[in-house]
Write an enzyme that holds these catalytic residues in place. Structure first.
Site, PDB file in Angstrom:
ATOM      1  N   CYS A 217       0.836  -1.207   0.000  1.00 28.67           N
ATOM      2  CA  CYS A 217       0.000   0.000   0.000  1.00 28.67           C
ATOM      3  C   CYS A 217       0.870   1.256   0.000  1.00 28.67           C
ATOM      4  O   CYS A 217       0.900   2.002  -0.971  1.00 28.67           O
ATOM      5  CB  CYS A 217      -0.898   0.035   1.240  1.00 28.67           C
ATOM      6  SG  CYS A 217      -1.942  -1.383   1.417  1.00 28.67           S
TER       7      CYS A 217
HETATM    8  N1  SAJ Z   1       6.751   2.084   8.746  1.00 24.94           N
HETATM    9  C1  SAJ Z   1       7.794   2.819   9.276  1.00 24.94           C
HETATM   10  N2  SAJ Z   1       7.524   3.710  10.271  1.00 24.94           N
HETATM   11  C2  SAJ Z   1       6.270   3.902  10.754  1.00 24.94           C
HETATM   12  C3  SAJ Z   1       5.210   3.144  10.200  1.00 24.94           C
HETATM   13  C4  SAJ Z   1       5.474   2.246   9.201  1.00 24.94           C
HETATM   14  O1  SAJ Z   1       8.947   2.678   8.868  1.00 24.94           O
HETATM   15  O2  SAJ Z   1       6.088   4.718  11.653  1.00 24.94           O
HETATM   16  C5  SAJ Z   1       7.014   1.153   7.653  1.00 24.94           C
HETATM   17  C6  SAJ Z   1       6.629  -0.281   7.982  1.00 24.94           C
HETATM   18  O3  SAJ Z   1       7.717  -0.966   8.574  1.00 24.94           O
HETATM   19  C7  SAJ Z   1       6.289  -0.838   6.605  1.00 24.94           C
HETATM   20  C8  SAJ Z   1       5.736   0.367   5.853  1.00 24.94           C
HETATM   21  O4  SAJ Z   1       6.196   1.531   6.567  1.00 24.94           O
HETATM   22  O5  SAJ Z   1       7.441  -1.290   5.943  1.00 24.94           O
HETATM   23  C9  SAJ Z   1       4.213   0.393   5.789  1.00 24.94           C
HETATM   24  O6  SAJ Z   1       3.771   0.192   7.086  1.00 24.94           O
HETATM   25  P1  SAJ Z   1       2.213   0.460   7.526  1.00 24.94           P
HETATM   26  O7  SAJ Z   1       2.183   0.450   9.012  1.00 24.94           O
HETATM   27  O8  SAJ Z   1       1.672   1.629   6.831  1.00 24.94           O
HETATM   28  O9  SAJ Z   1       1.475  -0.891   7.107  1.00 24.94           O
HETATM   29  P2  SAJ Z   1       0.760  -1.314   5.782  1.00 24.94           P
HETATM   30  O10 SAJ Z   1       1.611  -1.198   4.580  1.00 24.94           O
HETATM   31  O11 SAJ Z   1       0.190  -2.656   6.087  1.00 24.94           O
HETATM   32  O12 SAJ Z   1      -0.398  -0.241   5.602  1.00 24.94           O
HETATM   33  C10 SAJ Z   1      -1.725  -0.598   5.834  1.00 24.94           C
HETATM   34  C11 SAJ Z   1      -2.537   0.476   5.160  1.00 24.94           C
HETATM   35  N3  SAJ Z   1      -3.920   0.075   5.075  1.00 24.94           N
HETATM   36  C12 SAJ Z   1      -4.584   0.322   3.931  1.00 24.94           C
HETATM   37  O13 SAJ Z   1      -4.059   0.793   2.945  1.00 24.94           O
HETATM   38  C13 SAJ Z   1      -6.004  -0.036   3.922  1.00 24.94           C
HETATM   39  C14 SAJ Z   1      -2.447   1.775   5.935  1.00 24.94           C
HETATM   40  O14 SAJ Z   1      -3.426   2.715   5.434  1.00 24.94           O
HETATM   41  C15 SAJ Z   1      -2.716   1.544   7.385  1.00 24.94           C
HETATM   42  O15 SAJ Z   1      -2.641   2.788   8.068  1.00 24.94           O
HETATM   43  C16 SAJ Z   1      -1.657   0.594   7.910  1.00 24.94           C
HETATM   44  O16 SAJ Z   1      -1.927  -0.663   7.246  1.00 24.94           O
HETATM   45  C17 SAJ Z   1      -1.750   0.412   9.414  1.00 24.94           C
HETATM   46  O17 SAJ Z   1      -2.070   1.417  10.089  1.00 24.94           O
HETATM   47  O18 SAJ Z   1      -1.420  -0.681   9.871  1.00 24.94           O
END
Ligand code: SAJ
Length: 429
Positions: free
Chosen positions: A274
């Site tokens: 995403c």
């Molecule tokens: N990450 C960081 N620092 C952070 C947060 C995330 O480095 O503070 C990295 C994670 O390790 C990962 C990437 O960013 O590699 C994405 O992480 P994410 O927490 O955004 O997880 P995703 O990719 O599973 O995003 C999904 C998304 N859901 C949808 O698109 C419906 C996102 O909108 C959600 O906010 C997220 O899940 C969530 O909150 O878990």
């Protein structure tokens, strides 16, 4: 009674047959939620193995248990097919297909086009079509609407067309399909009214917006917001490194501000299907309108720099012990794109492994969720996380901070640890 009113009445009575195109991590949970709400649901997927498994009550999606799927199958409220001709049957069809990027970082909407063509081939009066796949603003109106109106049917009168962004967060223990507010935008007011009525029995909170473009942009804003803020804290990690300040201490202290701040944490880079992808759908669309989305592009650059930043930190740690990366044994701990899942898509660990090998390191990895994976024809297998494998390595790097890892063992036995997630300090081991 108008066609719209008839569909709304069917929705209220759960008499509508609901179709789902794409039975993956978005479509299958939605299908089960709609069936639980009392609809009869017909799932459609091109993958015969998936369809056969679902009809046998076997779920391939972690967020849907065999028990809850099996209950709906047994009750006759869910079945799946690979036959596109059956798409004439449902009164409502939600399209939940992938929207990846091409290797040139351009949107790949081929799955949306294929789904639209399948619907167009059988479109009939009285059907409502809702696109859920994350895509650039304008996709519903510019790609789907002309194709469907080419049948001679009129949107908002004969059939209905809307966009409702999927907000599935796989593995989230609190928010699932039913209790995550659902944004919906219609091509016409009647389209919005019909789409909202169809979802209402299965979703606690509906959030109507005025157009499909607004609904498309809501999702892109949500995920661009994350990408840009992650890019910001990753830049802070580089800034703090140059100033000799602990970035984690700074962020934790900033996070004590009870208003006007939202905590994000630096890491090895941006993974997943995403966040690294969705913002580029918006950037692409705006390039076509001669506008450069600087925040999106800059965040993408910063987040993409992080694997090299951490490889250089590991090289410094080896250098401090009189060793070079070349010829050193390096153990990468965690390769999934975020903790406690097995998903490798766009994982920065893949870049880190490549960068280390390009510098001549002898690399192995441990990930309790990823027993093995193949990339560019090269299969890697997870090694056990033991005192032996830790001692055998000249350096270790924590890339994914899975909760199940033995951080005390890592701290005790590893010669040096490059900790991209601050996993050791945050657990006070
Ligand atoms: N990450 C960081 N620092 C952070 C947060 C995330 O480095 O503070 C990295 C994670 O390790 C990962 C990437 O960013 O590699 C994405 O992480 P994410 O927490 O955004 O997880 P995703 O990719 O599973 O995003 C999904 C998304 N859901 C949808 O698109 C419906 C996102 O909108 C959600 O906010 C997220 O899940 C969530 O909150 O878990």
């Amino acid at each position: 009674m108008s066609i719209a009113k008839d569909l709304i009445r069917k929705a209220e009575g759960r008499d509508a047959l609901f179709g789902i195109i794409g039975l993956g991590y978005v479509g299958l949970p939605l299908a089960v939620e709609l069936a639980k709400a009392g609809y009869t649901v017909l799932g459609y997927d091109v993958n015969q193995r998936v369809v056969d498994g679902l009809n046998a009550g076997r779920s391939h999606i972690k967020d849907v248990s065999d028990a809850e799927l099996g209950e709906q199958v047994k009750a006759g409220r869910f079945s799946a097919t690979t036959d596109p001709k059956r798409l004439k049957e449902p009164d409502a069809i939600s399209i939940c297909v992938p929207t990846p990027l091409s290797k040139f970082k351009d949107p790949d909407v081929s799955f949306i086009v294929a789904a639209t063509e399948a619907v167009k081939a059988v479109l009939r009066r009285g059907q409502a079509i809702i696109l859920e796949s994350t895509t650039y603003p304008g996709t519903t109106r510019e790609i789907m609407l002309p194709a469907l109106e080419a049948t001679g049917l009129k949107v908002g009168e004969d059939f209905f067309l809307a966009f409702s962004p999927e907000r599935v967060d796989p593995g989230n223990p609190v928010y699932q399909t039913r209790n995550t507010p659902k944004v919906v935008g219609g091509i016409t007011p009647a389209c919005l009214e019909v789409a909202a009525a169809l979802y209402q029995p299965a979703i606690d909170t509906l959030v109507p917006v005025s157009t499909t473009e607004a609904a498309e942009l809501v999702k892109l804003l949500e995920n661009t917001f994350r990408s840009v803020n992650i890019g910001l804290v990753n830049e802070m990690a580089i800034v703090c490194d140059k100033l000799g300040v602990n970035v984690w201490e700074v962020i934790d202290a900033a996070a004590t501000k009870p208003f006007g701040f939202m905590k994000f944490t630096p890491g090895p880079g941006l993974g997943g299907h995403c966040i690294p992808i969705d913002p580029h759908y918006l950037a692409w669309k705006m390039r076509a309108l001669n506008y450069k989305t600087r925040f999106i592009d800059l965040a993408g650059e910063l987040n993409s720099e992080m694997p090299l930043f951490w490889v250089r930190k590991l090289a410094d740690a080896l250098n401090d012990r009189g060793k070079s990366v070349k010829g050193s044994k390096v153990l990468v701990i965690g390769v999934a794109y975020k903790k406690d899942i097995d998903d490798l898509r766009e994982s920065p660990a893949l870049d880190i492994l490549r960068l280390l090998e390009e510098r001549g390191a002898d690399v192995s990895y441990h990930d309790p969720y990823v027993k093995e994976f193949t990339e560019d024809g090269h299969t890697r297998r997870s090694v056990p996380l033991t005192a032996e494998t830790l001692r055998a390595a000249d350096a270790a790097m924590i890339v994914t901070d899975h909760s199940s890892l033995d951080y005390g063992l890592i701290k005790r036995e590893a010669k040096t640890v490059t900790d991209t997630r601050n996993a050791l300090a945050s657990r006070k081991v």
